[in-house]
Design a protein around this motif. Structure first.
Motif, PDB file in Angstrom:
ATOM      1  N   GLY A 144       0.104 -11.462   1.826  1.00  0.00           N
ATOM      2  CA  GLY A 144       1.202 -10.817   2.695  1.00  0.00           C
ATOM      3  C   GLY A 144       1.019 -11.326   4.381  1.00  0.00           C
ATOM      4  N   GLU A 145       1.597 -10.441   5.254  1.00  0.00           N
ATOM      5  CA  GLU A 145       1.280 -10.817   6.311  1.00  0.00           C
ATOM      6  C   GLU A 145       0.473  -9.190   7.030  1.00  0.00           C
ATOM      7  N   ASP A 146       0.296  -8.484   6.934  1.00  0.00           N
ATOM      8  CA  ASP A 146      -0.878  -6.839   7.287  1.00  0.00           C
ATOM      9  C   ASP A 146      -1.040  -6.562   6.622  1.00  0.00           C
ATOM     10  N   VAL A 147      -2.460  -7.731   6.357  1.00  0.00           N
ATOM     11  CA  VAL A 147      -3.750  -7.060   5.114  1.00  0.00           C
ATOM     12  C   VAL A 147      -4.999  -6.114   5.937  1.00  0.00           C
ATOM     13  N   PHE A 197      -9.763   0.670   2.954  1.00  0.00           N
ATOM     14  CA  PHE A 197     -10.763  -1.162   4.231  1.00  0.00           C
ATOM     15  C   PHE A 197      -9.805  -1.056   4.561  1.00  0.00           C
ATOM     16  N   ASP A 198     -10.149  -0.423   6.428  1.00  0.00           N
ATOM     17  CA  ASP A 198     -10.488  -1.250   6.986  1.00  0.00           C
ATOM     18  C   ASP A 198     -10.815  -3.033   7.585  1.00  0.00           C
ATOM     19  N   LEU A 255      -4.404  -3.787  -5.740  1.00  0.00           N
ATOM     20  CA  LEU A 255      -4.678  -3.981  -4.640  1.00  0.00           C
ATOM     21  C   LEU A 255      -2.943  -3.601  -3.873  1.00  0.00           C
ATOM     22  N   ALA A 256      -3.181  -2.356  -2.875  1.00  0.00           N
ATOM     23  CA  ALA A 256      -2.132  -2.330  -1.434  1.00  0.00           C
ATOM     24  C   ALA A 256      -2.107  -2.307   0.060  1.00  0.00           C
ATOM     25  N   LEU A 299      -0.098  -5.558  -3.686  1.00  0.00           N
ATOM     26  CA  LEU A 299      -0.376  -7.154  -3.558  1.00  0.00           C
ATOM     27  C   LEU A 299      -1.123  -7.926  -4.458  1.00  0.00           C
ATOM     28  N   VAL A 300      -1.608  -6.348  -5.323  1.00  0.00           N
ATOM     29  CA  VAL A 300      -2.097  -7.288  -6.605  1.00  0.00           C
ATOM     30  C   VAL A 300      -2.446  -6.501  -7.701  1.00  0.00           C
ATOM     31  N   HIS A 301      -2.207  -6.992  -9.247  1.00  0.00           N
ATOM     32  CA  HIS A 301      -2.472  -5.911 -10.451  1.00  0.00           C
ATOM     33  C   HIS A 301      -3.788  -6.604 -10.934  1.00  0.00           C
ATOM     34  N   PHE A 302      -5.063  -5.931 -11.842  1.00  0.00           N
ATOM     35  CA  PHE A 302      -5.651  -6.812 -12.702  1.00  0.00           C
ATOM     36  C   PHE A 302      -5.919  -6.022 -13.627  1.00  0.00           C
TER      37      PHE A 302
END
Length: 598
Positions: free
Chosen positions: A16-19, A87-88, A121-122, A129-132
């Motif tokens: 994505g763009e906003d990560v 997380f920043d 993760l979003a 974004l991801v899923h595990f």
């Protein structure tokens, strides 16, 4: 949303763009509500360690010093409990190379008691974004869920899913956290600590397996492994559909190979020569160190090896069930009516037996090769010595091993009574005329065939057990050789007297009039590295049957300047195979005196 598998990684910019700011969620469900899980985060430097107390985040220290990483606390989700961390990434200090997210349990609880372990993760807008999903957490009290790490100017996410047999204390210690009073005093519960290591000792007894004097695995270890495999084998039928598809595809390839064999190939053992060439020729062209680095970027070799052993064991169990299920009642009855005749003599069983044998043989041969590559142990498979070494390691074959003993050691102790009940000595001796390797592998597998009622579960357990055992054996052998190679590279790299270094090393090795496997490995790699790095080839030392101490001391005395590097060589050579013995100590003492005089 990207679904991840264990060990996989992905760049956040791909998602994505906003990560620049992301939120990670750890979730689980348990029979008792929230499941008493403690989540913690470790901010690691370039050495993979925390720099201080502020780099260990837990319920007692929920935010990094500059607020770039924060534990947001636990919430109740529709499908269980969830812990969120923000997380920043732009604000994470430059010295932090990796951020590991883990969790622990205590008071005897284990992650296998929980269901639907997962990490997601979003981005800052809440877009997934991801899923595990962690499918097999195991009977461990500490697990690394995932990690964010830098690669140049980019942040990447890695799905880890690594359990710690040594508990939360072992996990914390690996990353430099002192749970007794330094960083992380509010973190993992020291009561859950265990002295067991997560990887085998580099000097494990299995490392001597290339020697004729190697000892078999202890009965206690075999029982533990067998119990572990038996527990997992019951659930093998429920493994992921992708695993089944892979196994079916591989069995199809093997089946085509078996169709090309003649009866003489099977009886003579020639099938193994053909299979070895088929299994490794194209495989080794594709699978090298670069292949693993691209596939598991930034993951330590021990973690990848552990994952590949478990994966291969799972494939072996699935294949065992499929092959054993292919035997008809008529074949089993025929074997029984022959009073224990070898299954290799029953025509209806030959093809299915050979598919099973060839599948497991190819799987274990490739697994051993993978492990060698991962530990950077170079094998030239056009060299007969290297090829034979790979074969012996892959199938735990020891020289002089009796046929019956070889079969027995390939069987978990829990199923030996079943084997003895249904098979007489005549069966196990039926293939004595086969060449060494072909005979060994056929006999090791023939015991799975035709046992009424228990045939399928026995084949599942044995396939998984032998593959797990083979993988651990290969890990111990090649990990140990990697350790020896590192010592040789270090000594050669800083040596100011490369030729004399070889004489001193050989003098120390022969001090007690015997050469261990590790000493032989070390001198071999020292000679190779001295030749490659210093262009020195000492043909005189290559032809020596014994070393004349006085000659070596004359060489030392004739060498001017600082000889401290030789003393370092002597000490490390003496310690390569364990404790320094009296004879080696005497040589080191003499060398120290001569170096001081120089």
């Amino acid at each position: 949303m990207r679904k991840m598998v264990k060990g996989a990684n992905v760049g956040l910019a791909e998602l994505g763009e906003d990560v620049a700011s992301v939120v990670m969620s750890l979730g689980w469900t348990g029979a008792t509500g929230e499941g008493d899980v403690d989540v913690f985060v470790l901010l690691l430097d370039g050495n993979g360690k925390v720099s201080g107390d502020g780099d260990f985040l837990s319920s007692g220290n929920p935010a990094a010093g500059n607020g770039s990483v924060r534990l947001l606390g636990r919430t109740s989700a529709a499908d269980g409990s969830e812990e969120r961390i923000s997380f920043d990434l732009d604000a994470v200090p430059a010295e932090v190379e990796q951020i590991v997210v883990a969790a622990s349990r205590h008071d005897g609880s284990a992650f296998e008691d929980l269901n639907d372990l997962r990490v997601a993760l979003a981005d800052s807008s809440g877009e997934s974004l991801v899923h595990f999903s962690l499918d097999e957490a195991g009977a461990v009290s500490a697990v690394i869920f995932g990690a964010l790490y830098r690669r140049g100017d980019e942040w990447k996410f890695r799905a880890v899913g690594q359990g710690y047999a040594s508990g939360p204390a072992g996990l914390a210690a690996d990353f430099g956290v002192d749970i007794d009073g330094g960083a992380g005093t509010t973190g993992p519960d020291p009561r859950a600590a265990s002295p067991s290591a997560t990887v085998p000792s580099p000097r494990a007894s299995e490392a001597a397996a290339d020697s004729d004097e190697a000892e078999p695995e202890s009965e206690v270890d075999a029982e533990a492994d067998a119990a572990e495999v038996e527990a997992e084998a019951v659930g093998a039928a429920g493994d992921d559909e992708a695993d089944r598809e892979f196994v079916e595809h591989e069995r199809s390839e093997v089946r085509d190979f078996v169709k090309g064999l003649s009866p003489d190939d099977i009886k003579s053992g020639g099938w193994f020569t053909k299979l070895s060439a088929q299994a490794l020729s194209s495989y080794t062209d594709k699978v090298d160190w670069k292949y693993f680095q691209e596939r598991y970027e930034g993951v330590p070799a021990d973690v990848i090896v552990d994952q590949r052993i478990k994966m291969a064991s799972r494939y072996a169990a699935l294949e065992g069930g499929l092959s054993a299920g292919a035997y008809s009642a008529a074949v089993a009855a025929t074997i029984g009516s022959l009073g224990g005749a070898s299954a290799a003599t029953v025509p209806a069983a030959v093809a299915t037996m050979m598919v099973d044998v060839a599948f497991i043989t190819r799987l274990q041969l490739r697994l051993a090769y993978d492990i060698a590559v991962l530990y950077r142990v170079t094998l030239d498979l056009s060299d007969p010595d290297d090829m034979w070494k790979l074969i012996r390691v892959a199938f735990t074959i020891k020289s002089g091993e009796a046929v019956r003993g070889g079969v027995t050691k390939a069987v978990p102790a829990m199923v030996r009574p079943v084997v003895k009940r249904f098979y007489s000595g005549a069966v196990l001796n039926a293939a004595k005329g086969l060449p060494v390797v072909g005979k060994y592998l056929l006999q090791r597998n023939v015991i799975k065939i035709g046992i009424p009622v228990v045939g399928v579960p026995l084949a599942v357990v044995l396939n998984r057990y032998t593959t797990l055992l083979a993988g651990r054996h290969a890990q111990a052998v090649f990990r140990n050789e990697a350790r020896v190679i590192e010592i040789a590279e270090r000594l050669t790299g800083r040596s100011r007297h490369p030729r004399l270094m070889l004489w001193v090393a050989w003098l120390v090795i022969l001090a007690d009039e015997k050469t261990t496997d590790d000493e032989a490995l070390l001198i071999r790699h020292l000679v190779r590295l001295v030749r490659d790095q210093h262009q020195v080839v000492d043909r005189q030392i290559a032809h020596l049957v014994d070393v004349d101490h006085a000659d070596v001391w004359r060489r030392v005395d004739a060498e001017p300047g600082d000889l401290s590097d030789l003393l370092d060589v002597a000490e490390q050579v003496a310690a390569v195979d364990g404790d320094v013995n009296t004879a080696e100590s005497a040589v080191i003492s003499e060398l120290r005196d001569r170096c001081c005089r120089a």
